[in-house]
Design an enzyme around this catalytic site. Structure first.
Site, PDB file in Angstrom:
ATOM      1  N   GLU A  85      11.605  -5.382 -11.021  1.00 40.42           N
ATOM      2  CA  GLU A  85      10.397  -4.608 -11.325  1.00 40.42           C
ATOM      3  C   GLU A  85       9.753  -5.097 -12.614  1.00 40.42           C
ATOM      4  O   GLU A  85       8.519  -5.123 -12.733  1.00 40.42           O
ATOM      5  CB  GLU A  85      10.726  -3.117 -11.414  1.00 40.42           C
ATOM      6  N   TYR A  95      10.347 -11.608   0.493  1.00 45.14           N
ATOM      7  CA  TYR A  95      11.064 -11.656  -0.780  1.00 45.14           C
ATOM      8  C   TYR A  95      11.927 -12.922  -0.880  1.00 45.14           C
ATOM      9  O   TYR A  95      11.760 -13.738  -1.783  1.00 45.14           O
ATOM     10  CB  TYR A  95      11.978 -10.445  -0.929  1.00 45.14           C
TER      11      TYR A  95
END
Length: 627
Positions: free
Chosen positions: A321, A405
């Protein structure tokens, strides 16, 4: 930003349509107008009129579970354009006025499922528009009862806007390619605290009606999905000079301990790819109903409590993040066909942070887990499936997160191995610097790679296979494979277990979480009740405090109809709302005939209301009513 002739790139900026029209936005990001940058999930037409700033003034009503107030938007438009189109997915417009308070005509168009409706405003020459509205049953907002929180005394509100849910509570052009600054004044009951993904502008103001007002500002243009809010009984503790954590009081001690490495992560990230440009990096650990592991909202990362394992073994989530502060927030995919530009680049960056903080071994093991996920996805859908390409054209069914991803990260890792880490890092840093606060596409990244990394070297271009990686399905044959020694011990133990059904408890106790996850994924998928009971008894899987490991165990147990684990599975599904865990467990149960379907249906009926709308959407299609 350089304009690349090879792309015939057109930009709509303040310069194009008149700087006099820009009122409050210190930075006006460009609009990409190439066809591959067009966002089919938005009704907006930013090439002619676009939002640059949103100012919210809203009241939170926990009894009605609604927000109401006004959104004032700043607009820039081409000369002669007198209308602007916003995205509307269910909020109720009460009135629309110009900067002088004069009513403006508007029309809400036909609803398109999954997209909402166009809100067309006839603005004339107005460039400041105020929309009075109410948002009830907004898909982005989850209202929790006190019983659904850790403290149990106060209600709670959290939002999740990605990918297109913020149009359910914010009138704007809800497209990642239309970056906007924003500000907000939010009122809530006095015993609750409000946080948002912007910097707090002032101390909370006490109001006469038993409420408090909180103000926030984001002076850097962001994609609209990154506007986020949370409110509840939450407190703050500083972690470092520019980082801290918000959470419920009873969660604070655990959260602070788990997040102790945050400041070191920020330092490591800056050392790799340059200045952190958002001021603060705070986090909020939310109730477990939050549908994602984390959400990279600027200055306020939203986190699931399921990452708290007590030993920092799952803090790769924080690295991920944080890395989004560069890839995703600083440079953002113009639309969701190129979401790998956010997630794939971030996953690579995450692993580099993990390597800096926790060492090469852990980083290599996490790479190996990611590669195994890619192999699993390709085996499930086929290596030639269009959804396994990084760029996924409109109408393509994505093969899922393992491609967006993990394949994306593998692409960058392969480039790094071919050109060398120093040269690759230099390219990636300039990508972030030269495209800061701007949208991007795969074509734009490819052009940048050719201009700033390949630099006309035909032999290097041949080695890199850039277009094959981005536009073709499957995995190119130049992929850098994970270190075969990363899990040598664990894979040997899994092979032993497959033959003898015995596992070394002492070795398990010393393994990292990545090693334990590897063992559970490598274990035979068909096991007897005796085998499962022995495995659980030896390794204490059902009582694991690590949610990644517990999930893998419960998935294996449900796939084998292990009755003894059903109470643990039901408890897990009643306490955790993270889609990554919830949807696969329901899928495992539904695949087990009457036995599993009965468990799934009664469990979902009991817990559906406690899940976020994103999780509900994933599970509704799995747990179909019995015919």
């Amino acid at each position: 930003m350089r304009i690349l002739a090879a792309l015939s790139l057109l930009l709509l900026s303040a310069c194009d349509i008149g700087a006099d029209n820009v009122s409050n936005a210190p930075i006006v990001s460009p609009i990409l107008t190439t066809e591959d940058a067009r966002d089919p999930q938005s009704f907006a037409q930013p090439q002619t009129a676009r939002v640059t700033h949103v100012d919210l003034d809203l009241d939170l009503d926990f009894d009605a579970q609604s927000v109401s107030g006004t959104a004032m938007i700043d607009v820039i438009a081409k000369e002669g354009v007198d209308t602007i189109i916003l995205d509307d997915d269910g909020y109720q417009v009460e009135s629309i006025t110009d900067g002088e308070g004069r009513p403006l005509e508007y029309e809400v168009g036909e609803v398109t499922e999954g997209k909402g409706a166009p809100l067309t405003i006839t603005m004339g020459d107005a460039r400041e528009i105020t929309i009075a509205y109410t948002a009830e049953d907004a898909g982005a907002l989850q209202w929790l009862t006190p019983e659904q929180t850790a403290g149990g005394k106060h209600p709670y509100l959290l939002s999740q806007g990605q990918a297109t849910l913020n149009r359910t509570w914010i009138p704007t052009q809800d497209s990642p390619g239309i970056r906007q600054t924003w500000s907000a004044r939010i009122t809530a009951p006095a015993d609750l605290t409000v946080v948002m993904s912007g910097l707090s502008a002032d101390e909370p103001e006490a109001l006469e009606d038993g409420r408090r007002a909180f103000t926030f500002e984001m002076d850097k243009p962001v994609a609209p999905y990154l506007i986020a809010i949370a409110a509840g009984d939450i407190v703050f503790e500083e972690l470092g000079p520019r980082s801290g954590v918000w959470t419920e009081p009873v969660m604070l001690e655990k959260a602070v301990a788990e997040l102790a490495d945050t400041e070191a992560m920020i330092d490591a990230a800056e050392k790799l790819y340059g200045e952190y440009r958002w001021g603060r990096y705070d986090m909020i650990v939310l109730p477990p109903s939050f549908p994602y592991g984390g959400m990279e909202n600027p200055v306020m990362t939203f986190l699931t409590p399921t990452f708290i394992a007590g030993d920092k073994s799952l803090t790769g989530l924080i690295a991920h993040e944080l890395a989004h502060s560069w890839s995703g927030n600083l440079v953002t995919n113009a639309n969701w066909t190129d979401s790998w530009l956010n997630e794939g680049v971030t996953s690579y960056f995450e692993n580099r942070i993990v390597e800096e903080i926790y060492g090469t071994k852990r980083a290599q093991q996490e790479v190996a887990l990611d590669f195994a996920a890619i192999e699993e996805a390709l085996a499930e859908v086929g290596a030639g499936a269009p959804g396994t390409a990084l760029h996924q054209p409109i109408g393509t069914d994505s093969a899922g997160s393992a491609i967006i991803y993990n394949k994306g990260a593998a692409f960058l890792r392969t480039m790094e191995s071919i050109v060398g880490r120093e040269r690759f890092d230099e390219w990636l840093k300039q990508w972030f610097d030269n495209h800061a606060f701007q949208p991007a596409t795969s074509a734009l990244l490819l052009a940048d790679l050719n201009e700033n990394l390949v630099k006309g070297d035909a032999e290097l271009a041949k080695k890199l296979k850039l277009e094959e990686w981005i536009y073709q399905p499957g995995l190119p044959d130049n992929i850098v494979l994970p270190d075969p020694a990363a899990f040598a011990e664990v894979d040997a133990a899994a092979a032993t277990f497959a033959e003898s059904r015995s596992v070394d408890e002492q070795a398990w106790s010393k393994w990292t979480s990545a090693e334990r996850q590897r063992f559970l994924t490598k274990a035979p998928r068909v096991l007897s009740e005796t085998d499962l009971a022995a495995l659980d008894g030896q390794l204490k899987l059902s009582s694991s405090g690590n949610n990644e490991e517990l999930f893998l165990w419960l998935e294996l147990a449900m796939e084998n109809r292990f009755d003894a684990a059903v109470p643990t599975a039901e408890k897990f599904l009643s306490q955790v709302g993270r889609t990554k865990f919830v949807a696969p467990l329901f899928k495992a149960l539904m695949g087990q005939g009457d036995w599993g379907q009965a468990i799934a249906r009664r469990t979902y009926e009991k817990n559906r209301a406690s899940y976020h709308s994103l999780t509900q959407a994933s599970v509704d299609n799995l747990v179909k009513p019995k015919a």
